[in-house]
Design an enzyme around this catalytic site. Sequence first.
Site, PDB file in Angstrom:
ATOM      1  N   ASP A 171     -29.256 -35.648 -53.621  1.00 33.38           N
ATOM      2  CA  ASP A 171     -29.464 -34.471 -52.765  1.00 33.38           C
ATOM      3  C   ASP A 171     -28.617 -33.345 -53.352  1.00 33.38           C
ATOM      4  O   ASP A 171     -27.807 -33.572 -54.267  1.00 33.38           O
ATOM      5  CB  ASP A 171     -29.019 -34.771 -51.316  1.00 33.38           C
ATOM      6  CG  ASP A 171     -29.160 -33.553 -50.404  1.00 33.38           C
ATOM      7  OD1 ASP A 171     -30.209 -32.875 -50.476  1.00 33.38           O
ATOM      8  OD2 ASP A 171     -28.224 -33.234 -49.648  1.00 33.38           O
ATOM      9  N   SER A 172     -28.773 -32.161 -52.788  1.00 39.48           N
ATOM     10  CA  SER A 172     -27.952 -31.040 -53.253  1.00 39.48           C
ATOM     11  C   SER A 172     -26.495 -31.177 -52.774  1.00 39.48           C
ATOM     12  O   SER A 172     -25.611 -30.547 -53.334  1.00 39.48           O
ATOM     13  CB  SER A 172     -28.536 -29.726 -52.734  1.00 39.48           C
ATOM     14  OG  SER A 172     -28.598 -29.749 -51.320  1.00 39.48           O
ATOM     15  N   TYR A 194     -30.026 -25.641 -52.712  1.00 36.26           N
ATOM     16  CA  TYR A 194     -31.288 -25.615 -53.465  1.00 36.26           C
ATOM     17  C   TYR A 194     -32.320 -24.734 -52.742  1.00 36.26           C
ATOM     18  O   TYR A 194     -33.176 -24.135 -53.359  1.00 36.26           O
ATOM     19  CB  TYR A 194     -31.881 -27.023 -53.569  1.00 36.26           C
ATOM     20  CG  TYR A 194     -31.236 -27.938 -54.581  1.00 36.26           C
ATOM     21  CD1 TYR A 194     -30.042 -27.626 -55.218  1.00 36.26           C
ATOM     22  CD2 TYR A 194     -31.857 -29.149 -54.905  1.00 36.26           C
ATOM     23  CE1 TYR A 194     -29.480 -28.500 -56.141  1.00 36.26           C
ATOM     24  CE2 TYR A 194     -31.300 -30.019 -55.834  1.00 36.26           C
ATOM     25  CZ  TYR A 194     -30.112 -29.697 -56.448  1.00 36.26           C
ATOM     26  OH  TYR A 194     -29.574 -30.571 -57.350  1.00 36.26           O
ATOM     27  N   GLY A 195     -32.238 -24.725 -51.412  1.00 34.07           N
ATOM     28  CA  GLY A 195     -33.307 -24.165 -50.590  1.00 34.07           C
ATOM     29  C   GLY A 195     -33.558 -22.686 -50.748  1.00 34.07           C
ATOM     30  O   GLY A 195     -34.597 -22.177 -50.344  1.00 34.07           O
ATOM     31  N   CYS A 231     -33.672 -35.199 -50.545  1.00 30.92           N
ATOM     32  CA  CYS A 231     -33.558 -33.746 -50.410  1.00 30.92           C
ATOM     33  C   CYS A 231     -34.958 -33.236 -50.095  1.00 30.92           C
ATOM     34  O   CYS A 231     -35.882 -33.439 -50.899  1.00 30.92           O
ATOM     35  CB  CYS A 231     -33.050 -33.150 -51.730  1.00 30.92           C
ATOM     36  SG  CYS A 231     -33.073 -31.355 -51.765  1.00 30.92           S
ATOM     37  N   THR A 287     -36.039 -30.235 -50.027  1.00 30.76           N
ATOM     38  CA  THR A 287     -36.439 -29.153 -50.927  1.00 30.76           C
ATOM     39  C   THR A 287     -36.952 -29.708 -52.254  1.00 30.76           C
ATOM     40  O   THR A 287     -38.025 -29.322 -52.733  1.00 30.76           O
ATOM     41  CB  THR A 287     -35.235 -28.220 -51.169  1.00 30.76           C
ATOM     42  OG1 THR A 287     -34.702 -27.843 -49.894  1.00 30.76           O
ATOM     43  CG2 THR A 287     -35.637 -26.994 -51.940  1.00 30.76           C
ATOM     44  N   GLU A 328     -22.287 -28.400 -44.731  1.00 32.09           N
ATOM     45  CA  GLU A 328     -21.361 -28.613 -45.850  1.00 32.09           C
ATOM     46  C   GLU A 328     -19.919 -28.293 -45.454  1.00 32.09           C
ATOM     47  O   GLU A 328     -18.978 -28.843 -46.008  1.00 32.09           O
ATOM     48  CB  GLU A 328     -21.772 -27.749 -47.051  1.00 32.09           C
ATOM     49  CG  GLU A 328     -23.071 -28.185 -47.702  1.00 32.09           C
ATOM     50  CD  GLU A 328     -22.976 -29.502 -48.469  1.00 32.09           C
ATOM     51  OE1 GLU A 328     -21.983 -29.712 -49.192  1.00 32.09           O
ATOM     52  OE2 GLU A 328     -23.907 -30.327 -48.342  1.00 32.09           O
ATOM     53  N   CYS A 358     -35.133 -30.902 -43.619  1.00 35.15           N
ATOM     54  CA  CYS A 358     -34.073 -30.838 -44.618  1.00 35.15           C
ATOM     55  C   CYS A 358     -33.115 -31.963 -44.233  1.00 35.15           C
ATOM     56  O   CYS A 358     -32.787 -32.112 -43.048  1.00 35.15           O
ATOM     57  CB  CYS A 358     -33.383 -29.482 -44.539  1.00 35.15           C
ATOM     58  SG  CYS A 358     -31.805 -29.407 -45.411  1.00 35.15           S
ATOM     59  N   HIS A 362     -30.087 -32.296 -44.463  1.00 28.35           N
ATOM     60  CA  HIS A 362     -28.836 -31.865 -43.832  1.00 28.35           C
ATOM     61  C   HIS A 362     -28.981 -31.757 -42.305  1.00 28.35           C
ATOM     62  O   HIS A 362     -28.016 -31.911 -41.570  1.00 28.35           O
ATOM     63  CB  HIS A 362     -28.404 -30.483 -44.345  1.00 28.35           C
ATOM     64  CG  HIS A 362     -27.733 -30.496 -45.681  1.00 28.35           C
ATOM     65  ND1 HIS A 362     -28.400 -30.740 -46.857  1.00 28.35           N
ATOM     66  CD2 HIS A 362     -26.439 -30.270 -46.036  1.00 28.35           C
ATOM     67  CE1 HIS A 362     -27.549 -30.664 -47.872  1.00 28.35           C
ATOM     68  NE2 HIS A 362     -26.355 -30.374 -47.399  1.00 28.35           N
TER      69      HIS A 362
HETATM   70  N1  DGL Z   1     -30.701 -31.459 -48.121  1.00 24.11           N
HETATM   71  C1  DGL Z   1     -31.480 -30.442 -48.804  1.00 24.11           C
HETATM   72  C2  DGL Z   1     -32.894 -30.481 -48.247  1.00 24.11           C
HETATM   73  O1  DGL Z   1     -33.242 -31.515 -47.708  1.00 24.11           O
HETATM   74  C3  DGL Z   1     -30.757 -29.147 -48.702  1.00 24.11           C
HETATM   75  C4  DGL Z   1     -31.310 -28.135 -49.608  1.00 24.11           C
HETATM   76  C5  DGL Z   1     -30.358 -27.072 -49.982  1.00 24.11           C
HETATM   77  O2  DGL Z   1     -29.442 -27.358 -50.739  1.00 24.11           O
HETATM   78  O3  DGL Z   1     -30.608 -25.936 -49.581  1.00 24.11           O
HETATM   79  O4  DGL Z   1     -33.672 -29.584 -48.342  1.00 24.11           O
END
Ligand code: DGL
Length: 271
Positions: free
Chosen positions: A11-12, A43-44, A74, A76, A152, A186, A188
């Site tokens: 994941d990011s 990433y988003g 993730c 995204t 985060e 997402c 998160h």
């Molecule tokens: N957990 C990532 C997702 O599911 C977060 C993406 C991000 O870093 O913006 O999209």
Amino acid sequence: MDKNSAIGVFDSGFGGLTAVRELIKLLPGEDIIYFGDTGRLPYGSKSRETIKKYALQDSRFLLSMGVKYIIVACGTASAVAADTKEIMPVPMTGVVEPTAAAAAKATKNGKIGVIATAATVASHAYLKSVNEISASVQVIEQACPLFVPMVEEGCVDRGDIVVKTMVERYLSALKRTGVDTVILGCTHYPLLTDAIRDYMGKNVTLINSGEQAAIYAKSELERLELLNGKKSGGSTDFYLSDDTEKFGALAEYYIGCHIDGRVERIDIEKY
Ligand code: DGL
């Protein structure tokens, strides 16, 4: 492929831990290698090209660790870089299809909300996936870009004024549409479940994308006869592309158990 190899998850940042938490519960004997691209998050809000490049590098890193299976934990990367799996020498699954399937099954009134990052919403990946299962279901999408930095930073408490304010700001229009099911698209976002449930009400079903990805991966690993057969004792090692210092305590809180595996920083640009 060696059944005794680890399962790779990326994941990011912290979001993929929602999949790891479920994997540890479902498959306590499996070894897990987690990569969190904390140095390049979020990433988003990045372009498709950048997200695809990152997803490929993250996958290559996990391959270099000898994993037998990759979970793209993730939303995204799953939505934007789904074609990465076509060039992988090991099976790879993401969060979109299993989560969309669970939501399509859960809705009673045929109205599903999707909350996710801006890139995921722009891809309409969840909408397409739900409508492939049931064309008559109405899908309403909403990007919530500030949820990732909040998670985060550990800003997830249901009583926190910042959390309450942002949840209301992002979800008020969605609530008015009368959706009975919301995809936390997402990985998160499940870490904000309490606050989202408080606001949407307990009659709205929340679908956790990290959990669904883990449940689906388990069924795929069984189907492919890739499980190592152990009932306990699996290890979980963590690799990050930025400082490891603040990771441990927050990761333990998010996973819900003590982390005794390795936590190491790597240079993801080499992959
Ligand atoms: N957990 C990532 C997702 O599911 C977060 C993406 C991000 O870093 O913006 O999209």
